[in-house]
Write a protein that holds these residues in place. Structure first.
Motif, PDB file in Angstrom:
ATOM      1  N   ALA A 185      65.428  23.068  31.695  1.00 19.51           N
ATOM      2  CA  ALA A 185      64.832  23.021  30.361  1.00 19.51           C
ATOM      3  C   ALA A 185      63.360  22.630  30.449  1.00 19.51           C
ATOM      4  O   ALA A 185      62.512  23.179  29.720  1.00 19.51           O
ATOM      5  CB  ALA A 185      65.597  22.032  29.485  1.00 19.51           C
ATOM      6  N   PHE A 186      63.046  21.711  31.331  1.00 19.74           N
ATOM      7  CA  PHE A 186      61.649  21.298  31.520  1.00 19.74           C
ATOM      8  C   PHE A 186      60.799  22.462  32.028  1.00 19.74           C
ATOM      9  O   PHE A 186      59.703  22.721  31.513  1.00 19.74           O
ATOM     10  CB  PHE A 186      61.594  20.141  32.514  1.00 19.74           C
ATOM     11  CG  PHE A 186      60.201  19.748  32.920  1.00 19.74           C
ATOM     12  CD1 PHE A 186      59.451  18.879  32.137  1.00 19.74           C
ATOM     13  CD2 PHE A 186      59.621  20.263  34.065  1.00 19.74           C
ATOM     14  CE1 PHE A 186      58.162  18.525  32.495  1.00 19.74           C
ATOM     15  CE2 PHE A 186      58.333  19.909  34.438  1.00 19.74           C
ATOM     16  CZ  PHE A 186      57.602  19.035  33.654  1.00 19.74           C
ATOM     17  N   LEU A 187      61.298  23.178  33.039  1.00 23.81           N
ATOM     18  CA  LEU A 187      60.538  24.292  33.596  1.00 23.81           C
ATOM     19  C   LEU A 187      60.352  25.402  32.569  1.00 23.81           C
ATOM     20  O   LEU A 187      59.258  25.982  32.463  1.00 23.81           O
ATOM     21  CB  LEU A 187      61.242  24.845  34.838  1.00 23.81           C
ATOM     22  CG  LEU A 187      61.289  23.910  36.056  1.00 23.81           C
ATOM     23  CD1 LEU A 187      62.093  24.549  37.176  1.00 23.81           C
ATOM     24  CD2 LEU A 187      59.877  23.577  36.540  1.00 23.81           C
ATOM     25  N   ALA A 188      61.401  25.701  31.797  1.00 25.66           N
ATOM     26  CA  ALA A 188      61.298  26.746  30.775  1.00 25.66           C
ATOM     27  C   ALA A 188      60.277  26.356  29.713  1.00 25.66           C
ATOM     28  O   ALA A 188      59.458  27.185  29.281  1.00 25.66           O
ATOM     29  CB  ALA A 188      62.666  26.989  30.139  1.00 25.66           C
ATOM     30  N   ALA A 189      60.299  25.112  29.286  1.00 28.06           N
ATOM     31  CA  ALA A 189      59.348  24.657  28.277  1.00 28.06           C
ATOM     32  C   ALA A 189      57.934  24.652  28.826  1.00 28.06           C
ATOM     33  O   ALA A 189      56.975  25.003  28.125  1.00 28.06           O
ATOM     34  CB  ALA A 189      59.729  23.252  27.803  1.00 28.06           C
ATOM     35  N   SER A 190      57.780  24.285  30.094  1.00 26.86           N
ATOM     36  CA  SER A 190      56.459  24.274  30.726  1.00 26.86           C
ATOM     37  C   SER A 190      55.890  25.680  30.811  1.00 26.86           C
ATOM     38  O   SER A 190      54.733  25.928  30.456  1.00 26.86           O
ATOM     39  CB  SER A 190      56.556  23.651  32.114  1.00 26.86           C
ATOM     40  OG  SER A 190      55.318  23.711  32.789  1.00 26.86           O
ATOM     41  N   ARG A 191      56.703  26.616  31.284  1.00 26.31           N
ATOM     42  CA  ARG A 191      56.237  27.997  31.419  1.00 26.31           C
ATOM     43  C   ARG A 191      55.873  28.607  30.074  1.00 26.31           C
ATOM     44  O   ARG A 191      54.896  29.342  29.953  1.00 26.31           O
ATOM     45  CB  ARG A 191      57.335  28.841  32.077  1.00 26.31           C
ATOM     46  CG  ARG A 191      57.634  28.481  33.520  1.00 26.31           C
ATOM     47  CD  ARG A 191      58.940  29.114  33.949  1.00 26.31           C
ATOM     48  NE  ARG A 191      59.327  28.719  35.294  1.00 26.31           N
ATOM     49  CZ  ARG A 191      60.567  28.774  35.769  1.00 26.31           C
ATOM     50  NH1 ARG A 191      61.545  29.190  34.966  1.00 26.31           N
ATOM     51  NH2 ARG A 191      60.822  28.415  37.007  1.00 26.31           N
ATOM     52  N   GLY A 192      56.672  28.285  29.058  1.00 25.42           N
ATOM     53  CA  GLY A 192      56.444  28.872  27.745  1.00 25.42           C
ATOM     54  C   GLY A 192      55.433  28.127  26.899  1.00 25.42           C
ATOM     55  O   GLY A 192      55.130  28.547  25.776  1.00 25.42           O
ATOM     56  N   GLY A 193      54.922  27.017  27.409  1.00 26.73           N
ATOM     57  CA  GLY A 193      53.963  26.244  26.632  1.00 26.73           C
ATOM     58  C   GLY A 193      54.562  25.625  25.385  1.00 26.73           C
ATOM     59  O   GLY A 193      53.866  25.399  24.392  1.00 26.73           O
ATOM     60  N   ASP A 194      55.873  25.341  25.427  1.00 28.90           N
ATOM     61  CA  ASP A 194      56.569  24.765  24.276  1.00 28.90           C
ATOM     62  C   ASP A 194      56.451  23.243  24.336  1.00 28.90           C
ATOM     63  O   ASP A 194      57.251  22.560  24.983  1.00 28.90           O
ATOM     64  CB  ASP A 194      58.035  25.200  24.297  1.00 28.90           C
ATOM     65  CG  ASP A 194      58.764  24.863  23.005  1.00 28.90           C
ATOM     66  OD1 ASP A 194      58.340  23.908  22.323  1.00 28.90           O
ATOM     67  OD2 ASP A 194      59.751  25.545  22.676  1.00 28.90           O
ATOM     68  N   PHE A 195      55.448  22.709  23.676  1.00 29.10           N
ATOM     69  CA  PHE A 195      55.146  21.280  23.749  1.00 29.10           C
ATOM     70  C   PHE A 195      56.297  20.427  23.226  1.00 29.10           C
ATOM     71  O   PHE A 195      56.668  19.416  23.833  1.00 29.10           O
ATOM     72  CB  PHE A 195      53.870  20.994  22.963  1.00 29.10           C
ATOM     73  CG  PHE A 195      53.276  19.645  23.234  1.00 29.10           C
ATOM     74  CD1 PHE A 195      52.468  19.433  24.346  1.00 29.10           C
ATOM     75  CD2 PHE A 195      53.512  18.580  22.382  1.00 29.10           C
ATOM     76  CE1 PHE A 195      51.923  18.188  24.607  1.00 29.10           C
ATOM     77  CE2 PHE A 195      52.967  17.329  22.632  1.00 29.10           C
ATOM     78  CZ  PHE A 195      52.170  17.135  23.748  1.00 29.10           C
ATOM     79  N   ASP A 196      56.890  20.842  22.104  1.00 33.31           N
ATOM     80  CA  ASP A 196      57.978  20.063  21.514  1.00 33.31           C
ATOM     81  C   ASP A 196      59.191  20.045  22.429  1.00 33.31           C
ATOM     82  O   ASP A 196      59.881  19.024  22.540  1.00 33.31           O
ATOM     83  CB  ASP A 196      58.366  20.627  20.147  1.00 33.31           C
ATOM     84  CG  ASP A 196      57.301  20.374  19.098  1.00 33.31           C
ATOM     85  OD1 ASP A 196      56.503  19.432  19.283  1.00 33.31           O
ATOM     86  OD2 ASP A 196      57.241  21.125  18.108  1.00 33.31           O
ATOM     87  N   PHE A 233      51.700  19.569  31.716  1.00 34.17           N
ATOM     88  CA  PHE A 233      52.554  20.675  32.171  1.00 34.17           C
ATOM     89  C   PHE A 233      52.641  21.845  31.197  1.00 34.17           C
ATOM     90  O   PHE A 233      53.133  22.908  31.577  1.00 34.17           O
ATOM     91  CB  PHE A 233      53.962  20.154  32.446  1.00 34.17           C
ATOM     92  CG  PHE A 233      54.109  19.495  33.786  1.00 34.17           C
ATOM     93  CD1 PHE A 233      54.298  20.247  34.939  1.00 34.17           C
ATOM     94  CD2 PHE A 233      54.042  18.118  33.893  1.00 34.17           C
ATOM     95  CE1 PHE A 233      54.429  19.636  36.169  1.00 34.17           C
ATOM     96  CE2 PHE A 233      54.169  17.495  35.120  1.00 34.17           C
ATOM     97  CZ  PHE A 233      54.365  18.250  36.272  1.00 34.17           C
ATOM     98  N   SER A 234      52.203  21.678  29.963  1.00 31.92           N
ATOM     99  CA  SER A 234      52.355  22.738  28.973  1.00 31.92           C
ATOM    100  C   SER A 234      51.632  24.009  29.409  1.00 31.92           C
ATOM    101  O   SER A 234      50.436  23.997  29.701  1.00 31.92           O
ATOM    102  CB  SER A 234      51.815  22.270  27.617  1.00 31.92           C
ATOM    103  OG  SER A 234      52.036  23.253  26.626  1.00 31.92           O
ATOM    104  N   GLY A 235      52.387  25.096  29.484  1.00 32.70           N
ATOM    105  CA  GLY A 235      51.819  26.380  29.871  1.00 32.70           C
ATOM    106  C   GLY A 235      51.672  26.567  31.366  1.00 32.70           C
ATOM    107  O   GLY A 235      51.104  27.566  31.823  1.00 32.70           O
ATOM    108  N   ARG A 236      52.203  25.649  32.157  1.00 27.15           N
ATOM    109  CA  ARG A 236      52.063  25.714  33.614  1.00 27.15           C
ATOM    110  C   ARG A 236      53.435  25.843  34.277  1.00 27.15           C
ATOM    111  O   ARG A 236      54.423  26.167  33.645  1.00 27.15           O
ATOM    112  CB  ARG A 236      51.325  24.481  34.118  1.00 27.15           C
ATOM    113  CG  ARG A 236      49.945  24.339  33.483  1.00 27.15           C
ATOM    114  CD  ARG A 236      49.214  23.102  33.963  1.00 27.15           C
ATOM    115  NE  ARG A 236      47.918  22.975  33.306  1.00 27.15           N
ATOM    116  CZ  ARG A 236      47.071  21.984  33.504  1.00 27.15           C
ATOM    117  NH1 ARG A 236      47.373  21.018  34.363  1.00 27.15           N
ATOM    118  NH2 ARG A 236      45.919  21.938  32.858  1.00 27.15           N
TER     119      ARG A 236
END
Length: 294
Positions: A185-196, A233-236
């Motif tokens: 979940a962390f990696l998916a949110a990081s890749r997608g830039g999903d801050f929340d 990490f957002s977007g990375r």
């Protein structure tokens, strides 16, 4: 209320947690009580005015006392009659006096007799590193201060202990699977830039640390707090792959199949409380790494 009374009150507020730390370290309820008594004697004579995280500091004090007790126990084992048998937590009879029910629950949580037996075969420093990091999410730089070694050496102590534990007791697949879900979940949110979504999997007090090699490559040495770590990490992490790092849920960046950066996660209660970025080739070479399906 004077300063000593306030310190005593805060120590009592952390007693259940501290007793659980000592019990996992020593495998004995009576020795855990002795460790807490010795720890309080030290703490009561200390100046805590500059301590920012009292709970973490108390944990390291109890860990240091327990380590000394383990080393003393080991030195006495030259006498074959002085064998130590871990004590399981036995449920008390209803209405009986003794351990507070809340403390009993904390001690019994995730501590089976089989695990205590395996822990008792570890060297004292290995046991401390494994217990404090894997069970209580204490960062390796704090563990390093207790065992008087480098953070990298403390990490290796925990890694060796973890392999011994996993090789001798059934691996809790459900727990590992849950931690992998958190990392995914962390990696998916990081890749997608999903801050929340990043904030949702990060503990409010999460700490991000980078080793010297990662800092030399431009990473911040330390970042604290969910907002700051999420922003980092957002977007990375687009090229990071889920992996097992010494049997624990983690991730790595491996261009051309060669691991260059390892992300070591510390997870507690479904939240990420610590992330270590490792880029030292020598350290990475000593880790047991396995890419898992994304």
């Amino acid at each position: 209320m004077d300063e000593h009374e306030r310190l005593a009150e805060r120590f009592e507020a952390h007693r259940s947690h501290l007793r659980a730390v000592a019990y996992r370290m020593l495998g004995s309820a009576s020795e855990a009580d002795d460790a807490l008594q010795e720890a309080w004697l030290r703490i009561s004579r200390s100046d805590t005015s500059g301590v920012e995280n009292l709970g973490g500091w108390l944990t390291t004090v109890v860990g240091r006392v327990s380590l000394n007790m383990l080393r003393s126990r080991t030195s006495r084992r030259e006498d074959p009659l002085d064998a130590h048998a871990p004590e399981p937590v036995v449920s008390r009879a209803e209405g009986a006096e003794g351990i507070d029910p809340e403390q009993e629950a904390v001690l019994a949580d995730s501590v089976g007799l089989a695990l205590l037996v395996v822990l008792d075969t570890l060297a004292p420093a290995e046991r401390l590193a494994f217990v404090l990091h894997d069970m209580f999410a204490v960062p390796f730089d704090e563990i390093a201060n207790i065992v008087e070694r480098s953070p990298a050496a403390a990490r290796q102590l925990a890694s060796r202990a973890r392999r011994r534990v996993q090789g001798s007791t059934p691996v809790p697949e459900v727990d590992l699977g849950r931690k992998r879900e958190v990392v995914d979940a962390f990696l998916a949110a990081s890749r997608g830039g999903d801050f929340d979504a990043l904030l949702a999997v990060l503990d409010p007090d999460v700490v991000l640390r980078a080793d010297r090699a990662a800092v030399s490559a431009g990473a911040a040495e330390q970042v604290r707090g969910a907002q700051a770590v999420a922003d980092t990490f957002s977007g990375r992490a687009r090229m990071a792959q889920p992996a097992l790092v010494d049997g624990a849920a983690g991730a790595l960046w491996a261009p051309g199949g060669k691991p260059r950066i390892v992300f070591d996660f510390t997870i507690r209660d479904g939240k990420i409380v610590g992330i270590d970025i490792l880029a030292d080739p020598e350290l990475i070479g000593e880790l047991d790494l396995a890419v898992v399906d994304d």
